[in-house]
Design an enzyme around this catalytic site. Structure first.
Site, short mmCIF file in Angstrom:
data_model
loop_
_atom_site.label_atom_id
_atom_site.label_comp_id
_atom_site.label_asym_id
_atom_site.label_seq_id
_atom_site.Cartn_x
_atom_site.Cartn_y
_atom_site.Cartn_z
N HIS A 15 1.43 1.89 -3.79
CA HIS A 15 1.56 1.51 -5.20
C HIS A 15 0.27 0.85 -5.68
CE1 HIS A 15 3.02 -3.00 -5.06
NE2 HIS A 15 2.08 -2.78 -4.19
N CYS A 34 -4.58 -6.02 -5.71
CA CYS A 34 -3.41 -5.15 -5.96
C CYS A 34 -3.68 -4.14 -7.08
CB CYS A 34 -2.19 -5.99 -6.32
SG CYS A 34 -1.73 -7.12 -5.00
N HIS A 40 -2.77 0.94 -2.65
CA HIS A 40 -2.60 0.43 -1.29
C HIS A 40 -1.11 0.63 -0.99
CE1 HIS A 40 -1.48 -2.92 -3.87
NE2 HIS A 40 -0.78 -3.41 -2.87
N HIS A 42 2.78 -0.45 1.44
CA HIS A 42 3.61 -1.41 2.17
C HIS A 42 4.73 -0.70 2.94
CE1 HIS A 42 1.82 -4.82 0.11
NE2 HIS A 42 2.02 -4.24 -1.06
N ASP A 80 10.66 6.77 -0.12
CA ASP A 80 9.97 6.76 1.17
C ASP A 80 8.83 7.79 1.21
OD1 ASP A 80 9.52 5.92 3.82
OD2 ASP A 80 10.65 7.61 4.58
N HIS A 81 7.67 7.33 1.68
CA HIS A 81 6.47 8.18 1.77
C HIS A 81 6.06 8.70 0.39
CE1 HIS A 81 7.07 7.88 6.09
NE2 HIS A 81 5.88 8.39 6.27
N GLU A 125 8.36 -7.20 0.61
CA GLU A 125 7.20 -6.32 0.40
C GLU A 125 6.22 -6.46 1.56
OE1 GLU A 125 5.40 -5.28 -3.66
OE2 GLU A 125 4.07 -6.84 -2.92
#
Lengths: 137, 137, 137, 137, 137, 137
Positions: A15, A34, A40, A42, A80-81, A125
């Site tokens: 994100h 950020c 980047h 998580h 996810d991914h 997070e």
């Protein structure tokens, strides 16, 4: 006799925190690292909590296999991914902060879980940063 | 739309549980090993929780970089690698139990965090013992 | 058929890193906050590993109840809720760094565990700092 | 000045989810793998939370040594290394789901802890499934 | 250029430690609570480690999706929600200690993983007890 | 008298697994979700292990404050809140798999740490997937 049940799950996503109405300078000042234009990411750890009566026939508040499957279908498949900013329509006009991700997850699951169950979300997070929604005082 | 955000941090300190108004026998009886005159110590794990509105401009309840920095300046600097009984003025007349450490941390942070945010503290003294302040029923 | 078994345990202690042969300036320069004259402390997490043949009669390398009890008697009783510098004779002339604590634990247990078992120690001083002794390349 | 204190503990047990009033087909449909007639098992992680006034003489809400001992005597002795369905009378007519185990633990401890303290239970059956009783909205 | 990759997984099972060639007294003396005739159980945490060359085309030692699937098919399907003594043929004549479970898992996976990869197993029976097979000195 | 010391640290990054010499079909077949053109991400947990003699003057193998600072300067600054494929030159021609990230971290730190210390890297990409480099049999 009411109890709460919690199911933990997991998704990995990229994100970026960026407000398109602001200048690059203001974005950098507010969001710092950020705001990286290349994103980047998580490993998000999600806890979904349901509260309701314990069914005397099953000893269950809610069948955890069904809850696990619901989270898999509705949340993991979607997030996810993925790149939250680019791949998830909910964040086209919404900054994918942990707070907003929690609200989106809540809104998705709220529609799928019968209204007799109270619902809340806890989202880690990082191992040090976490959000609870709705607020828990 | 209110959410809660939690920031975890960490400090290492020595302490001793001892009531100066009591005899040594009573201190030993009540506090046992924790009354060791030479001190013992812990890795304290601290969770600071703030509750407030999600700012639509940032997606934040509170900027976690600022919260992390506030905890570092106000709590870690004061408590980390310290002897709580000898090095921290708050405990001159207050037994540094996990309960009282939590109250002291709350009182310090409450003065630094705007009153619109609800504040609470969770402090793990060991992996098996923990305090929440204010109380959470 | 050889296997290794690991038992985790836990003790809380105060300590100070200080070399009496050095000036206060040099101690401060090398050990920094860890040189606090009033001590600080940690929750130490200890892993004791034994390697040996699996006994076909029991399916055990070593009876874990006996190992847990040995660690309790020999290590926890000696170190838990103690000031390592003041209360533990092993550290009268030895700096209680995590490395040296590991060596002391190894030497104590090595005398109590039959020589047919290989022995090694892993000691977490904080969730981020750890020692293995003997060295594991 | 009220705070909450939490003590974690641990027990290992076998169980089976099965409703004797139902057919085998219905049991299989509802409980799936958890209905295995030969039992399966878990490492249960228990958190017991007490809420009350901080005693100014001790800095304690409740002496954690006493609480740890109470949990050991009343819960671990009864449940650890047991088959919940066969060895624990509370589950003769009650399905040992995590929800019901939490209620039983609450009822046992509620009788042993003075009524001025609020009591609640959190029970992890696996690292991903957990119950809170009474319910926490 | 060799590296090791580790995949963690999880299964829940009941078991009992009992040597049929011994008297009940000897079983009780050696295995204590673990000898409960009605079984007890654990959440087993399994780590499977493979060592091999990093493939320059993929950057992988071994495709972790394949390894996760192999563990699911060969280990979780066989052990999860089972009674190891009654439901798993490998333990008809073998005591299901953590050591022996590790050997059985190793032997199953060794047949499914190409011989160019070194294989080892780490199995946590509780958060405090663990086995490595083959032995790691 | 040699011991090993381990320092844990943490960075968050986005990445994509993609081999530019392959067709999109082959990339999808091999890397699946990890091939998402828009990237995904992880909270990487890094363990850096150094092995050497325990210095009798300090009780240290290596000053952990210096090691923590070295990891911060050389690894966290380079990788944290970055897109490994786009922002880190080491991955221009190298797939940023966990294996290759471990090799890159090793190569960077190997140049900064005196050759008398043995060095190894353990990198958790998720709570279930991990790499060790060099290989540990």
């Amino acid at each position: 006799m009411k109890a709460s049940v919690i199911r933990k799950s997991h998704f990995n996503a990229a994100h970026r925190l960026h407000n398109r109405k602001w200048s690059e300078e203001k974005n950098q000042e507010v969001f710092g690292l950020c705001n990286n234009a290349n994103y980047h990411g998580h490993n998000y750890e999600l806890e979904v909590k349901l509260t309701g009566e314990i069914d005397p026939e099953t000893g269950y508040v809610y069948d955890m296999k069904l809850l696990a499957n619901l989270i898999k279908m509705e949340i993991e498949e979607r997030f996810d991914h993925k790149n939250l900013n680019l791949d998830v329509p909910d964040f086209i006009d919404l900054i994918p902060s942990a707070e907003n991700i929690s609200v989106v997850i809540y809104d998705i699951l709220r529609q799928k879980i019968e209204s007799e169950f109270d619902l809340s979300i806890k989202l880690w997070e990082t191992p040090r940063n976490c959000v609870e929604y709705p607020a828990k005082i």
